[in-house]
Design a protein around this motif. Sequence first.
Motif, PDB file in Angstrom:
ATOM      1  N   TRP A 127       0.807  -1.225   0.000  1.00 45.44           N
ATOM      2  CA  TRP A 127       0.000   0.000   0.000  1.00 45.44           C
ATOM      3  C   TRP A 127       0.841   1.277   0.000  1.00 45.44           C
ATOM      4  CZ3 TRP A 127      -0.794   3.895   3.743  1.00 45.44           C
ATOM      5  CH2 TRP A 127      -0.153   3.722   4.962  1.00 45.44           C
ATOM      6  N   GLN A 128       2.030   1.230   0.584  1.00 49.65           N
ATOM      7  CA  GLN A 128       2.865   2.424   0.594  1.00 49.65           C
ATOM      8  C   GLN A 128       3.634   2.612  -0.722  1.00 49.65           C
ATOM      9  OE1 GLN A 128       5.184   1.989   4.207  1.00 49.65           O
ATOM     10  NE2 GLN A 128       3.674   3.147   5.381  1.00 49.65           N
ATOM     11  N   ASP A 129       3.477   1.656  -1.645  1.00 43.30           N
ATOM     12  CA  ASP A 129       4.114   1.754  -2.958  1.00 43.30           C
ATOM     13  C   ASP A 129       3.048   1.844  -4.060  1.00 43.30           C
ATOM     14  OD1 ASP A 129       6.191   1.827  -4.800  1.00 43.30           O
ATOM     15  OD2 ASP A 129       6.211  -0.350  -5.051  1.00 43.30           O
ATOM     16  N   THR A 130       1.916   2.450  -3.712  1.00 47.31           N
ATOM     17  CA  THR A 130       0.807   2.554  -4.656  1.00 47.31           C
ATOM     18  C   THR A 130       1.186   3.326  -5.909  1.00 47.31           C
ATOM     19  OG1 THR A 130      -0.745   2.476  -2.822  1.00 47.31           O
ATOM     20  CG2 THR A 130      -1.585   3.328  -4.900  1.00 47.31           C
ATOM     21  N   ARG A 131       2.138   4.238  -5.781  1.00 48.40           N
ATOM     22  CA  ARG A 131       2.506   5.070  -6.925  1.00 48.40           C
ATOM     23  C   ARG A 131       2.901   4.219  -8.132  1.00 48.40           C
ATOM     24  NH1 ARG A 131       7.348   9.631  -7.133  1.00 48.40           N
ATOM     25  NH2 ARG A 131       6.870  10.424  -9.216  1.00 48.40           N
ATOM     26  N   SER A 132       3.591   3.097  -7.901  1.00 47.72           N
ATOM     27  CA  SER A 132       4.031   2.285  -9.033  1.00 47.72           C
ATOM     28  C   SER A 132       2.841   1.641  -9.748  1.00 47.72           C
ATOM     29  CB  SER A 132       5.026   1.212  -8.579  1.00 47.72           C
ATOM     30  OG  SER A 132       4.400   0.265  -7.737  1.00 47.72           O
ATOM     31  N   SER A 133       1.798   1.291  -8.991  1.00 44.39           N
ATOM     32  CA  SER A 133       0.594   0.728  -9.618  1.00 44.39           C
ATOM     33  C   SER A 133      -0.110   1.798 -10.439  1.00 44.39           C
ATOM     34  CB  SER A 133      -0.351   0.184  -8.544  1.00 44.39           C
ATOM     35  OG  SER A 133      -1.512  -0.364  -9.141  1.00 44.39           O
ATOM     36  N   TYR A 134      -0.225   2.987  -9.871  1.00 47.95           N
ATOM     37  CA  TYR A 134      -0.855   4.104 -10.591  1.00 47.95           C
ATOM     38  C   TYR A 134      -0.059   4.455 -11.850  1.00 47.95           C
ATOM     39  CZ  TYR A 134      -2.019   8.969 -11.671  1.00 47.95           C
ATOM     40  OH  TYR A 134      -2.355  10.135 -12.315  1.00 47.95           O
ATOM     41  N   SER A 135       1.269   4.507 -11.737  1.00 47.22           N
ATOM     42  CA  SER A 135       2.113   4.866 -12.879  1.00 47.22           C
ATOM     43  C   SER A 135       1.967   3.852 -13.999  1.00 47.22           C
ATOM     44  CB  SER A 135       3.580   4.967 -12.442  1.00 47.22           C
ATOM     45  OG  SER A 135       3.747   5.991 -11.493  1.00 47.22           O
ATOM     46  N   ARG A 136       1.887   2.559 -13.628  1.00 41.20           N
ATOM     47  CA  ARG A 136       1.732   1.509 -14.649  1.00 41.20           C
ATOM     48  C   ARG A 136       0.413   1.652 -15.389  1.00 41.20           C
ATOM     49  NH1 ARG A 136       3.499  -3.708 -14.381  1.00 41.20           N
ATOM     50  NH2 ARG A 136       5.491  -2.774 -13.774  1.00 41.20           N
ATOM     51  N   ALA A 137      -0.672   1.859 -14.636  1.00 40.71           N
ATOM     52  CA  ALA A 137      -1.980   1.999 -15.271  1.00 40.71           C
ATOM     53  C   ALA A 137      -2.037   3.254 -16.140  1.00 40.71           C
ATOM     54  CB  ALA A 137      -3.079   2.038 -14.202  1.00 40.71           C
ATOM     55  N   LEU A 138      -1.475   4.353 -15.639  1.00 45.87           N
ATOM     56  CA  LEU A 138      -1.472   5.592 -16.402  1.00 45.87           C
ATOM     57  C   LEU A 138      -0.647   5.446 -17.678  1.00 45.87           C
ATOM     58  CD1 LEU A 138      -2.265   8.581 -16.580  1.00 45.87           C
ATOM     59  CD2 LEU A 138      -0.197   9.111 -15.275  1.00 45.87           C
ATOM     60  N   ARG A 139       0.488   4.761 -17.558  1.00 44.51           N
ATOM     61  CA  ARG A 139       1.337   4.546 -18.730  1.00 44.51           C
ATOM     62  C   ARG A 139       0.611   3.719 -19.792  1.00 44.51           C
ATOM     63  NH1 ARG A 139       4.650   7.024 -21.819  1.00 44.51           N
ATOM     64  NH2 ARG A 139       6.463   5.859 -22.566  1.00 44.51           N
ATOM     65  N   ALA A 140      -0.092   2.702 -19.356  1.00 44.13           N
ATOM     66  CA  ALA A 140      -0.854   1.878 -20.295  1.00 44.13           C
ATOM     67  C   ALA A 140      -1.887   2.720 -21.037  1.00 44.13           C
ATOM     68  CB  ALA A 140      -1.530   0.730 -19.552  1.00 44.13           C
ATOM     69  N   LEU A 141      -2.554   3.593 -20.293  1.00 46.06           N
ATOM     70  CA  LEU A 141      -3.549   4.466 -20.904  1.00 46.06           C
ATOM     71  C   LEU A 141      -2.900   5.410 -21.908  1.00 46.06           C
ATOM     72  CD1 LEU A 141      -6.584   5.234 -20.707  1.00 46.06           C
ATOM     73  CD2 LEU A 141      -5.923   6.925 -19.006  1.00 46.06           C
ATOM     74  N   GLN A 142      -1.768   5.993 -21.531  1.00 44.24           N
ATOM     75  CA  GLN A 142      -1.076   6.929 -22.414  1.00 44.24           C
ATOM     76  C   GLN A 142      -0.528   6.253 -23.666  1.00 44.24           C
ATOM     77  OE1 GLN A 142       1.697   8.365 -19.499  1.00 44.24           O
ATOM     78  NE2 GLN A 142       0.470  10.174 -19.006  1.00 44.24           N
ATOM     79  N   LEU A 143      -0.212   4.961 -23.553  1.00 43.64           N
ATOM     80  CA  LEU A 143       0.317   4.227 -24.701  1.00 43.64           C
ATOM     81  C   LEU A 143      -0.779   3.643 -25.581  1.00 43.64           C
ATOM     82  CD1 LEU A 143       3.331   2.380 -23.026  1.00 43.64           C
ATOM     83  CD2 LEU A 143       3.420   4.321 -24.601  1.00 43.64           C
ATOM     84  N   GLY A 144      -2.025   3.940 -25.235  1.00 45.27           N
ATOM     85  CA  GLY A 144      -3.124   3.509 -26.089  1.00 45.27           C
ATOM     86  C   GLY A 144      -3.661   2.129 -25.805  1.00 45.27           C
ATOM     87  N   LEU A 145      -3.337   1.550 -24.636  1.00 43.21           N
ATOM     88  CA  LEU A 145      -3.892   0.241 -24.281  1.00 43.21           C
ATOM     89  C   LEU A 145      -5.271   0.462 -23.666  1.00 43.21           C
ATOM     90  CD1 LEU A 145      -0.812  -1.616 -22.755  1.00 43.21           C
ATOM     91  CD2 LEU A 145      -1.765  -1.787 -25.043  1.00 43.21           C
ATOM     92  N   LEU A 146      -6.276   0.503 -24.508  1.00 44.93           N
ATOM     93  CA  LEU A 146      -7.645   0.775 -24.071  1.00 44.93           C
ATOM     94  C   LEU A 146      -8.469  -0.503 -24.098  1.00 44.93           C
ATOM     95  CD1 LEU A 146      -8.220   4.070 -26.076  1.00 44.93           C
ATOM     96  CD2 LEU A 146      -7.614   3.844 -23.661  1.00 44.93           C
ATOM     97  N   PRO A 147      -9.509  -0.580 -23.268  1.00 42.67           N
ATOM     98  CA  PRO A 147     -10.357  -1.773 -23.256  1.00 42.67           C
ATOM     99  C   PRO A 147     -10.970  -2.027 -24.627  1.00 42.67           C
ATOM    100  CG  PRO A 147     -10.797  -0.405 -21.342  1.00 42.67           C
ATOM    101  CD  PRO A 147      -9.906   0.395 -22.240  1.00 42.67           C
ATOM    102  N   ASP A 148     -10.955  -3.282 -25.030  1.00 43.36           N
ATOM    103  CA  ASP A 148     -11.545  -3.695 -26.296  1.00 43.36           C
ATOM    104  C   ASP A 148     -12.715  -4.614 -25.962  1.00 43.36           C
ATOM    105  OD1 ASP A 148     -12.149  -4.303 -28.854  1.00 43.36           O
ATOM    106  OD2 ASP A 148     -10.449  -5.632 -29.204  1.00 43.36           O
ATOM    107  N   GLY A 149     -13.913  -4.062 -25.963  1.00 41.10           N
ATOM    108  CA  GLY A 149     -15.068  -4.838 -25.543  1.00 41.10           C
ATOM    109  C   GLY A 149     -15.325  -4.672 -24.052  1.00 41.10           C
ATOM    110  N   GLU A 150     -15.850  -5.720 -23.438  1.00 36.16           N
ATOM    111  CA  GLU A 150     -16.252  -5.662 -22.037  1.00 36.16           C
ATOM    112  C   GLU A 150     -15.081  -5.747 -21.068  1.00 36.16           C
ATOM    113  OE1 GLU A 150     -19.622  -5.648 -20.463  1.00 36.16           O
ATOM    114  OE2 GLU A 150     -19.818  -4.607 -22.371  1.00 36.16           O
ATOM    115  N   ALA A 151     -14.059  -6.526 -21.417  1.00 39.62           N
ATOM    116  CA  ALA A 151     -12.971  -6.799 -20.469  1.00 39.62           C
ATOM    117  C   ALA A 151     -12.117  -5.566 -20.223  1.00 39.62           C
ATOM    118  CB  ALA A 151     -12.100  -7.938 -20.985  1.00 39.62           C
TER     119      ALA A 151
END
Length: 393
Positions: A268-292
């Motif tokens: 929990w004290q290293d949440t920044r790395s989880s947020y950074s990974r998700a944000l990076r995926a979004l910025q790189l265009g990894l968007l949901p395809d369908g329901e998943a």
Amino acid sequence: MTVQQQTFAADVAEAVMAELPAVAERTVAAIVVEVPSYAEAFRGPMGRKIENAVQLALAGFLELATSAGGVDASRPIDPAIQGAYALGRGEARTGRSMDALLAAYRVGARVAWRHLSATAVAAGMPAGSLARFAELVFAYIDRLSAASASGHADHLAASGRERRRQLERLAELLVTGAPAYELNVAAERADWTPPRTLTAVLLPEADARGALGVLDSRTLQAGEDLPGAEPSTERAVLLVPDAEGFARAALLSSLAGRGAVVGPARPWQDTRSSYSRALRALQLGLLPDGEAPVDTEVRLADLVLRADGEALADLRAQVLAPLDDLGPGPREKLLETLRSWLLHHGRREQVAAELFVHPQTVRYRMGQLRELYGARLDDPTTVLELTLALGAR
């Protein structure tokens, strides 16, 4: 002479006033018996405060009832209503609902009416005035009850807003990577028990409320204007507790159809790395395809390959240059064959099964590729470069 002045002659008022301390004492005793949840609260300093509040309320009533001009007793004077308001806030502060206090008011009204009416009649109040007396008593109690309910609601609203603010502040500190001591202090202020891990989830703001309704109640939501986030994305940031292992599958299932991008579970004290990974995926265009939703844990290769889009484009152009002179159709067939050949380590039968062609067709196409690439197809560096170039197609 007004009705109230007729109801409370000077001698009646004097007699009633003399009885107020005794009536207050009897009222408190009755409340202790009939409202068990108050038995402990009436002991010690709190009990004395409540008894004083009862006396204040009774005195306020008597002042109104005997005032010139026939002031309506349903509108208590300031000290009494302020005391009732404070009682309501005190109940909310201790975590109790209004049920016990309203029950206490009902008991108090009954006991006060019984003793005050008896005193008033004994002092000479006409029987015909008793109905008006009863009306004044219960209207007064109703107004005090409303003041207490208002104090209770105001405290809950204020404390709720403050806690939400503290929880948002904690979420912001987590995603910005604040030091551990700051996080511990913020968690304590927000009355939030830290979990083992937190998982960052980015999803459209319109879907955030619905998601919060099905996620762990300890889930945090960060405020707006977070570092690194692009305003145009309009994405909410949720931090979900203990969503690792088997619980991750449940998290992904609950986010189906909500357009979410899910980071990895982190302490929990290293949440920044989880947020950074998700944000990076979004910025790189990894968007949901369908329901998943996008699960970054199974898209690590895509994240690596897309980390530098310009470099990847240059690599593709360089390593696929031998195919540039082919027409679009033949080039595409050789590219899909080469990609499958690399992924299946040259196993012709598996390549043929994946491409739905005869093994001889695979052999023919690989012959063409060897003519174009020559011995480079056996060079480990070339194989690596081709794998990277074709891996993110």
